[in-house]
Design a protein around this motif. Sequence first.
Motif, PDB file in Angstrom:
ATOM      1  N   ALA A 104       5.134   7.889   5.460  1.00 38.31           N
ATOM      2  CA  ALA A 104       4.191   7.079   6.203  1.00 38.31           C
ATOM      3  C   ALA A 104       2.752   7.483   5.884  1.00 38.31           C
ATOM      4  CB  ALA A 104       4.453   7.195   7.690  1.00 38.31           C
ATOM      5  N   GLY A 105       2.522   8.792   5.807  1.00 39.86           N
ATOM      6  CA  GLY A 105       1.169   9.276   5.525  1.00 39.86           C
ATOM      7  C   GLY A 105       0.695   8.862   4.148  1.00 39.86           C
ATOM      8  N   ALA A 106       1.604   8.890   3.176  1.00 44.87           N
ATOM      9  CA  ALA A 106       1.235   8.492   1.819  1.00 44.87           C
ATOM     10  C   ALA A 106       0.907   7.005   1.763  1.00 44.87           C
ATOM     11  CB  ALA A 106       2.365   8.840   0.853  1.00 44.87           C
ATOM     12  N   SER A 107       1.650   6.197   2.506  1.00 44.26           N
ATOM     13  CA  SER A 107       1.391   4.747   2.540  1.00 44.26           C
ATOM     14  C   SER A 107       0.029   4.450   3.151  1.00 44.26           C
ATOM     15  CB  SER A 107       2.474   4.026   3.343  1.00 44.26           C
ATOM     16  OG  SER A 107       3.729   4.212   2.755  1.00 44.26           O
ATOM     17  N   VAL A 108      -0.254   5.102   4.251  1.00 39.66           N
ATOM     18  CA  VAL A 108      -1.546   4.903   4.913  1.00 39.66           C
ATOM     19  C   VAL A 108      -2.685   5.357   3.998  1.00 39.66           C
ATOM     20  CG1 VAL A 108      -2.985   5.685   6.828  1.00 39.66           C
ATOM     21  CG2 VAL A 108      -0.636   4.999   7.248  1.00 39.66           C
ATOM     22  N   SER A 109      -2.489   6.478   3.321  1.00 39.54           N
ATOM     23  CA  SER A 109      -3.517   6.976   2.409  1.00 39.54           C
ATOM     24  C   SER A 109      -3.789   5.992   1.287  1.00 39.54           C
ATOM     25  CB  SER A 109      -3.094   8.318   1.823  1.00 39.54           C
ATOM     26  OG  SER A 109      -3.031   9.292   2.829  1.00 39.54           O
ATOM     27  N   ALA A 110      -2.738   5.377   0.750  1.00 34.81           N
ATOM     28  CA  ALA A 110      -2.921   4.405  -0.324  1.00 34.81           C
ATOM     29  C   ALA A 110      -3.674   3.171   0.172  1.00 34.81           C
ATOM     30  CB  ALA A 110      -1.567   4.004  -0.904  1.00 34.81           C
ATOM     31  N   VAL A 111      -3.370   2.727   1.387  1.00 34.48           N
ATOM     32  CA  VAL A 111      -4.029   1.546   1.940  1.00 34.48           C
ATOM     33  C   VAL A 111      -5.504   1.837   2.243  1.00 34.48           C
ATOM     34  CG1 VAL A 111      -4.101   0.004   3.949  1.00 34.48           C
ATOM     35  CG2 VAL A 111      -1.917   0.529   2.854  1.00 34.48           C
ATOM     36  N   LEU A 112      -5.780   3.022   2.739  1.00 31.69           N
ATOM     37  CA  LEU A 112      -7.151   3.369   3.128  1.00 31.69           C
ATOM     38  C   LEU A 112      -7.965   4.012   2.008  1.00 31.69           C
ATOM     39  CD1 LEU A 112      -6.483   4.730   6.728  1.00 31.69           C
ATOM     40  CD2 LEU A 112      -7.277   2.465   6.041  1.00 31.69           C
ATOM     41  N   GLN A 113      -7.392   4.135   0.820  1.00 31.93           N
ATOM     42  CA  GLN A 113      -8.074   4.779  -0.304  1.00 31.93           C
ATOM     43  C   GLN A 113      -9.457   4.191  -0.600  1.00 31.93           C
ATOM     44  OE1 GLN A 113      -7.245   7.545  -1.876  1.00 31.93           O
ATOM     45  NE2 GLN A 113      -9.081   7.415  -3.132  1.00 31.93           N
ATOM     46  N   PRO A 114      -9.663   2.862  -0.535  1.00 32.17           N
ATOM     47  CA  PRO A 114     -11.006   2.345  -0.810  1.00 32.17           C
ATOM     48  C   PRO A 114     -12.085   2.956   0.094  1.00 32.17           C
ATOM     49  CG  PRO A 114      -9.435   0.563  -0.860  1.00 32.17           C
ATOM     50  CD  PRO A 114      -8.701   1.773  -0.362  1.00 32.17           C
ATOM     51  N   PHE A 115     -11.747   3.212   1.346  1.00 29.60           N
ATOM     52  CA  PHE A 115     -12.730   3.821   2.250  1.00 29.60           C
ATOM     53  C   PHE A 115     -13.035   5.257   1.836  1.00 29.60           C
ATOM     54  CE2 PHE A 115     -10.692   0.560   4.930  1.00 29.60           C
ATOM     55  CZ  PHE A 115     -11.813  -0.212   5.195  1.00 29.60           C
ATOM     56  N   ASP A 116     -12.014   5.971   1.380  1.00 24.55           N
ATOM     57  CA  ASP A 116     -12.201   7.346   0.931  1.00 24.55           C
ATOM     58  C   ASP A 116     -13.047   7.370  -0.340  1.00 24.55           C
ATOM     59  OD1 ASP A 116     -11.817  10.021   1.499  1.00 24.55           O
ATOM     60  OD2 ASP A 116     -10.001  10.177   0.283  1.00 24.55           O
ATOM     61  N   THR A 117     -12.768   6.445  -1.250  1.00 24.71           N
ATOM     62  CA  THR A 117     -13.562   6.353  -2.476  1.00 24.71           C
ATOM     63  C   THR A 117     -15.015   6.030  -2.151  1.00 24.71           C
ATOM     64  OG1 THR A 117     -11.637   5.633  -3.735  1.00 24.71           O
ATOM     65  CG2 THR A 117     -13.793   5.135  -4.680  1.00 24.71           C
ATOM     66  N   LEU A 118     -15.223   5.075  -1.255  1.00 25.29           N
ATOM     67  CA  LEU A 118     -16.582   4.712  -0.859  1.00 25.29           C
ATOM     68  C   LEU A 118     -17.300   5.891  -0.208  1.00 25.29           C
ATOM     69  CD1 LEU A 118     -18.814   2.592  -0.470  1.00 25.29           C
ATOM     70  CD2 LEU A 118     -17.678   1.947   1.668  1.00 25.29           C
ATOM     71  N   ARG A 119     -16.619   6.582   0.695  1.00 25.18           N
ATOM     72  CA  ARG A 119     -17.217   7.742   1.370  1.00 25.18           C
ATOM     73  C   ARG A 119     -17.609   8.819   0.361  1.00 25.18           C
ATOM     74  NH1 ARG A 119     -15.223  12.505   2.220  1.00 25.18           N
ATOM     75  NH2 ARG A 119     -13.119  11.791   1.745  1.00 25.18           N
TER      76      ARG A 119
END
Length: 123
Positions: free
Chosen positions: A1-16
């Motif tokens: 579940a954590g890996a799935s959420v991380s993949a979905v939210l990756q654009p925000f992490d990249t932007l940050r």
Amino acid sequence: AGASVSAVLQPFDTLRTRLQADATTGTARPVGATLRAIAAEGHGVSSLWRGSTATVLRVGGGAGLHFFSLQLLRGAAAGGSGQRPQWVGDAAMGGTARAVAVFAMCPLTTVKTRMEASGAAAS
């Protein structure tokens, strides 16, 4: 579940990460301009998922290593009695298991951050 959420939210992490990297180089831009710069780096919108492989490996591997370490520590603490330790022991073992996972996944965190920040100073 954590890996799935991380993949979905990756654009925000990249932007940050990119906003932080740009701010340290003195080239801070608004969010929209940063998004356009990331997309213009040759891969379009998919550039927002830069570093997602390392992120998924880090999150998935870290969770697996955490639970594996926790079970080893609990087994060692119980000895042959099969009794679970008190809450203080559980907390100490959980913290130790998390520290092991974080320490082991640190190289992937470095790779992830470098992938996300690549092109920050150049764009």
